[in-house]
Design a protein around this motif. Structure first.
Motif, PDB file in Angstrom:
ATOM      1  N   ASP A  44       0.832  -1.205   0.000  1.00 22.88           N
ATOM      2  CA  ASP A  44       0.000   0.000   0.000  1.00 22.88           C
ATOM      3  C   ASP A  44       0.870   1.260   0.000  1.00 22.88           C
ATOM      4  OD1 ASP A  44       0.723   0.707   2.647  1.00 22.88           O
ATOM      5  OD2 ASP A  44      -0.947  -0.434   3.491  1.00 22.88           O
ATOM      6  N   ASP A  45       0.206   2.408  -0.143  1.00 19.27           N
ATOM      7  CA  ASP A  45       0.948   3.673  -0.289  1.00 19.27           C
ATOM      8  C   ASP A  45       1.804   3.998   0.934  1.00 19.27           C
ATOM      9  OD1 ASP A  45      -0.083   4.010  -2.783  1.00 19.27           O
ATOM     10  OD2 ASP A  45      -1.352   5.722  -2.289  1.00 19.27           O
ATOM     11  N   GLY A  46       1.272   3.727   2.124  1.00 23.05           N
ATOM     12  CA  GLY A  46       2.053   4.011   3.329  1.00 23.05           C
ATOM     13  C   GLY A  46       3.337   3.189   3.349  1.00 23.05           C
ATOM     14  N   GLN A  47       3.231   1.926   2.944  1.00 27.41           N
ATOM     15  CA  GLN A  47       4.424   1.062   2.876  1.00 27.41           C
ATOM     16  C   GLN A  47       5.403   1.574   1.823  1.00 27.41           C
ATOM     17  OE1 GLN A  47       2.190  -2.531   2.191  1.00 27.41           O
ATOM     18  NE2 GLN A  47       2.350  -3.200   4.338  1.00 27.41           N
ATOM     19  N   ILE A  48       4.872   2.088   0.728  1.00 27.30           N
ATOM     20  CA  ILE A  48       5.744   2.599  -0.337  1.00 27.30           C
ATOM     21  C   ILE A  48       6.509   3.833   0.136  1.00 27.30           C
ATOM     22  CG2 ILE A  48       5.722   3.769  -2.590  1.00 27.30           C
ATOM     23  CD1 ILE A  48       3.553   1.784  -3.470  1.00 27.30           C
ATOM     24  N   VAL A  49       5.839   4.756   0.808  1.00 24.49           N
ATOM     25  CA  VAL A  49       6.532   5.964   1.274  1.00 24.49           C
ATOM     26  C   VAL A  49       7.528   5.604   2.380  1.00 24.49           C
ATOM     27  CG1 VAL A  49       6.259   8.211   2.389  1.00 24.49           C
ATOM     28  CG2 VAL A  49       4.743   7.551   0.523  1.00 24.49           C
ATOM     29  N   ALA A  50       7.169   4.670   3.260  1.00 21.93           N
ATOM     30  CA  ALA A  50       8.133   4.217   4.279  1.00 21.93           C
ATOM     31  C   ALA A  50       9.370   3.629   3.604  1.00 21.93           C
ATOM     32  CB  ALA A  50       7.475   3.192   5.204  1.00 21.93           C
ATOM     33  N   ALA A  51       9.179   2.936   2.498  1.00 13.57           N
ATOM     34  CA  ALA A  51      10.310   2.345   1.776  1.00 13.57           C
ATOM     35  C   ALA A  51      11.151   3.417   1.081  1.00 13.57           C
ATOM     36  CB  ALA A  51       9.806   1.327   0.751  1.00 13.57           C
ATOM     37  N   MET A  52      10.503   4.460   0.574  1.00 12.04           N
ATOM     38  CA  MET A  52      11.263   5.591   0.001  1.00 12.04           C
ATOM     39  C   MET A  52      12.154   6.206   1.074  1.00 12.04           C
ATOM     40  SD  MET A  52       8.337   7.636  -2.191  1.00 12.04           S
ATOM     41  CE  MET A  52       9.433   8.969  -2.732  1.00 12.04           C
ATOM     42  N   ARG A  53      11.572   6.386   2.250  1.00 12.23           N
ATOM     43  CA  ARG A  53      12.315   6.993   3.353  1.00 12.23           C
ATOM     44  C   ARG A  53      13.491   6.080   3.748  1.00 12.23           C
ATOM     45  NH1 ARG A  53      11.382  10.304   8.245  1.00 12.23           N
ATOM     46  NH2 ARG A  53       9.374  11.082   7.560  1.00 12.23           N
ATOM     47  N   TRP A  54      13.243   4.791   3.770  1.00 16.82           N
ATOM     48  CA  TRP A  54      14.293   3.839   4.115  1.00 16.82           C
ATOM     49  C   TRP A  54      15.435   3.923   3.104  1.00 16.82           C
ATOM     50  CZ3 TRP A  54      16.900  -0.279   2.062  1.00 16.82           C
ATOM     51  CH2 TRP A  54      17.551  -1.127   2.952  1.00 16.82           C
ATOM     52  N   LEU A  55      15.100   3.955   1.822  1.00 14.39           N
ATOM     53  CA  LEU A  55      16.140   4.033   0.784  1.00 14.39           C
ATOM     54  C   LEU A  55      16.931   5.328   0.908  1.00 14.39           C
ATOM     55  CD1 LEU A  55      14.270   2.597  -2.315  1.00 14.39           C
ATOM     56  CD2 LEU A  55      16.478   1.791  -1.464  1.00 14.39           C
ATOM     57  N   TRP A  56      16.258   6.398   1.313  1.00 18.42           N
ATOM     58  CA  TRP A  56      16.964   7.663   1.460  1.00 18.42           C
ATOM     59  C   TRP A  56      17.889   7.612   2.678  1.00 18.42           C
ATOM     60  CZ3 TRP A  56      19.044  11.441  -0.809  1.00 18.42           C
ATOM     61  CH2 TRP A  56      19.466  12.564  -0.095  1.00 18.42           C
ATOM     62  N   ILE A  57      17.345   7.169   3.801  1.00 21.77           N
ATOM     63  CA  ILE A  57      18.145   7.198   5.036  1.00 21.77           C
ATOM     64  C   ILE A  57      19.266   6.162   4.985  1.00 21.77           C
ATOM     65  CG2 ILE A  57      18.079   6.727   7.523  1.00 21.77           C
ATOM     66  CD1 ILE A  57      15.409   8.109   7.630  1.00 21.77           C
ATOM     67  N   GLU A  58      18.989   4.975   4.503  1.00 19.80           N
ATOM     68  CA  GLU A  58      19.984   3.900   4.544  1.00 19.80           C
ATOM     69  C   GLU A  58      20.947   3.950   3.371  1.00 19.80           C
ATOM     70  OE1 GLU A  58      20.418   1.970   7.020  1.00 19.80           O
ATOM     71  OE2 GLU A  58      18.622   2.543   8.126  1.00 19.80           O
ATOM     72  N   CYS A  59      20.456   4.376   2.215  1.00 22.50           N
ATOM     73  CA  CYS A  59      21.261   4.240   0.989  1.00 22.50           C
ATOM     74  C   CYS A  59      21.489   5.566   0.265  1.00 22.50           C
ATOM     75  CB  CYS A  59      20.585   3.264   0.025  1.00 22.50           C
ATOM     76  SG  CYS A  59      20.158   1.681   0.764  1.00 22.50           S
ATOM     77  N   ASN A  60      21.009   6.681   0.809  1.00 23.38           N
ATOM     78  CA  ASN A  60      21.133   7.984   0.140  1.00 23.38           C
ATOM     79  C   ASN A  60      20.626   7.956  -1.302  1.00 23.38           C
ATOM     80  OD1 ASN A  60      22.242   9.210   2.421  1.00 23.38           O
ATOM     81  ND2 ASN A  60      23.691  10.371   1.197  1.00 23.38           N
ATOM     82  N   GLN A  61      19.614   7.148  -1.547  1.00 20.63           N
ATOM     83  CA  GLN A  61      19.001   7.103  -2.871  1.00 20.63           C
ATOM     84  C   GLN A  61      17.576   7.616  -2.770  1.00 20.63           C
ATOM     85  OE1 GLN A  61      20.569   5.987  -5.859  1.00 20.63           O
ATOM     86  NE2 GLN A  61      22.265   6.259  -4.428  1.00 20.63           N
ATOM     87  N   LEU A  62      17.309   8.760  -3.397  1.00 23.07           N
ATOM     88  CA  LEU A  62      15.927   9.204  -3.466  1.00 23.07           C
ATOM     89  C   LEU A  62      15.326   8.667  -4.753  1.00 23.07           C
ATOM     90  CD1 LEU A  62      13.715  10.842  -2.061  1.00 23.07           C
ATOM     91  CD2 LEU A  62      14.272  12.705  -3.619  1.00 23.07           C
ATOM     92  N   VAL A  63      14.262   7.893  -4.628  1.00 24.93           N
ATOM     93  CA  VAL A  63      13.650   7.285  -5.808  1.00 24.93           C
ATOM     94  C   VAL A  63      12.181   7.677  -5.864  1.00 24.93           C
ATOM     95  CG1 VAL A  63      15.255   5.340  -5.660  1.00 24.93           C
ATOM     96  CG2 VAL A  63      12.945   5.112  -4.705  1.00 24.93           C
ATOM     97  N   GLU A  64      11.572   7.443  -6.999  1.00 28.94           N
ATOM     98  CA  GLU A  64      10.141   7.687  -7.121  1.00 28.94           C
ATOM     99  C   GLU A  64       9.390   6.572  -6.386  1.00 28.94           C
ATOM    100  OE1 GLU A  64      10.817   7.148 -11.442  1.00 28.94           O
ATOM    101  OE2 GLU A  64       8.868   6.178 -11.381  1.00 28.94           O
TER     102      GLU A  64
END
Lengths: 342, 342
Positions: B269-289
């Motif tokens: 769901d959308d909440g899981q997707i945004v949490a995953a975006m945040r995870w990729l940013w914080i853990e991997c410095n990758q901002l993705v769509e």
């Protein structure tokens, strides 16, 4: 002794020996990245196509600070490393020390001011460092962390005013000369002055004709007034979105380096910085922290006429933008979509 | 003719010949990046350390779509290329065609629905493509763009339902096998099904034991119900933050490929997707769509148990997050700081 000689005395005390920077580079090269010196995308038109971006936002730990962090830890004795390291930092220095300490097996304690964002604390803790919050302003945090280090006999690494740190940032000058020997201008953001001090001293000694341009946020400009006053000026307060450029004062060391090696300092405001972040995202798919975009703000706003150089470089100093403002917008969209579906 | 044979007939019509994928790779390799297959940072703990990320967000044009775009344009005759190409796309396909057309000197027209963000339109126009807005929903935009192509005898490239596109996405399967021959699982987001169709067909024919797991947003899940129904199911509407995964229907071609080669489909769901975006940013410095983070959402949420594989890969399909939500938070901070200083 006349004042001018005092000045020279002070300068020689702080000067940067290029061979020491070369040694620092040998020391840190197994641990840090030779970051890309990227040309602008062909499709963009706002800045001259000869401008290149040195992407230290892609450095390990997300900023140039890793260079000084590794150099300082590797300069310490094995006994000092075993006992551990203490630093105070609201941001990238703490992250860099956390990263380097984990890689080198050094116990690390990072003090943050109470106001530091949860995101910063989380990122540093993830590296395995002990994170402690102390003090409502960074000076209190700094003093307290120094007391901790002295009390327990631990290594203390200052965020910008240490010879090992300056030699670390100097390695960026060597990398630029390797990749672009014809470089004729470089734009560098100024926080405490450690980045510009090490880079400018290294570049100017090897290529006296390279123009070094510093960029400060208008709400935390301290190097320019310090140079004008001929002494370190401490600001009563700072107010800028570029939090990693916001110590209240430079140091004697970084001031003397800037006096000698920096050609020009320009100021940018917060609106220009955010516009530059947006430009870097849209044009280059690079999301950087506000400090990392300050040099682009200087170019886009016309404060620096990049067009007048043949081989200019903008040093993108860091990429660790706090997660909160980035994701506030997305979380709002999720809420809106969910409400709409009820 | 019994139904089963009809199915086989249809399948053979759509099947993917691996040698054709290899030819596509030869064709596009001068123009697209062999993107990194990155290990997770050592410091993170939420996901098993053996998970690797295939970073197609670092592909030229910011997504995997560049592979199909170049393949289709290079397959066209020189005369077709001279006349030009037309596409309809609210996002990455338009960007990829814009990019590829500029590189190859092909005139390009990209139709966007009226609702497409200004950021998307700006990015595509920067590539030199003519951007036209038409229609309040993507089906109208699609129909209108197709009429334009037919009327003027221009090349039309469908965003996912074209053999050249499927062969283009298949090249990602070949790259993964080059870099990680022992791969045993891959997570792939599903929009129209072109990405998973080409990758799954290529991987399964060369390594039958690789498990292919598709990920759909719960608000735009169309492949799973289509497989369950045995025919293309068109959704009455879609509602998801992952706008690049939100066509209303897959195609007959991508459905038949998924039926044959995809092992499992999970929903996020959308909440899981945004949490995953945040995870990729914080853990991997990758901002993705949002679409690029859907596979990470599947892993973090436990919808897929990544731990049970020895060499799993998450395919990060794109990085072109719209600028508006990212910068809304920063612009708010600038306003607040400015108000405070009055």
């Amino acid at each position: 002794m006349p004042h001018i000689n005092e000045g020279n005395q002070t300068m020689s005390q702080y000067d940067v020996v290029v061979s020491a920077v070369e040694q620092a580079r040998q020391r840190v090269v197994p641990y840090v990245r030779h970051t890309p010196l990227a040309p602008l995308p062909q499709a963009q038109t706002d800045l001259p196509s000869q401008l290149r971006l040195k992407l230290e936002n892609l450095q390990v730990s997300g900023s140039f600070k890793a260079r000084g962090a590794f150099n300082n830890l590797l300069l310490a004795s094995p006994e000092q490393r075993d006992r551990g390291v203490v630093v105070a930092s609201g941001g990238n220095h703490g992250l860099a020390i956390g990263y380097a300490a984990r890689r080198l097996g050094v116990p690390a304690t990072v003090y943050l001011p109470n106001s530091a964002s949860e995101d910063r604390a989380t990122r540093i803790a993830r590296q395995g460092a002990t994170v402690r919050r102390y003090g409502d302003n960074p000076s209190d945090t700094f003093r307290h962390s120094l007391e901790h280090a002295e009390r327990d006999g631990l290594l203390y690494v200052h965020p910008f005013d240490a010879e090992g740190t300056i030699h670390g940032t100097g390695t960026l000058g060597l990398e630029l000369l390797d990749d672009l020997p014809e470089i004729d201008c470089v734009l560098i953001a100024i926080g405490g002055g450690g980045l510009i001090g090490g880079m400018a001293a290294t570049l100017k000694q090897l290529r006296p004709n390279v123009r070094i341009i510093g960029v400060e946020p208008v709400g935390a400009a301290k190097m320019l007034p310090s140079i004008q006053a001929g002494e370190v000026v401490e600001l009563p307060g700072v107010r800028t979105i570029a939090d990693t450029l916001a110590p209240r004062a430079v140091s004697e060391r970084t001031l003397r380096l800037a006096e000698r090696y920096v050609d020009e300092i320009v100021l940018v405001d917060d609106g220009q910085i955010v516009a530059a972040m947006r430009w870097l995202w849209i044009e280059c798919n690079q999301l950087v922290e506000p400090a990392g975009a300050a040099v682009i703000a200087a170019a886009l706003s016309g404060a620096v006429n990049v067009d007048s150089y043949a081989h200019p470089v903008a040093l993108i100093c860091g990429g660790n933008a706090a997660a909160e403002p980035i994701f506030a917008g997305y979380e709002q969209i999720v809420t809106t979509l969910a409400d709409f579906s009820k």
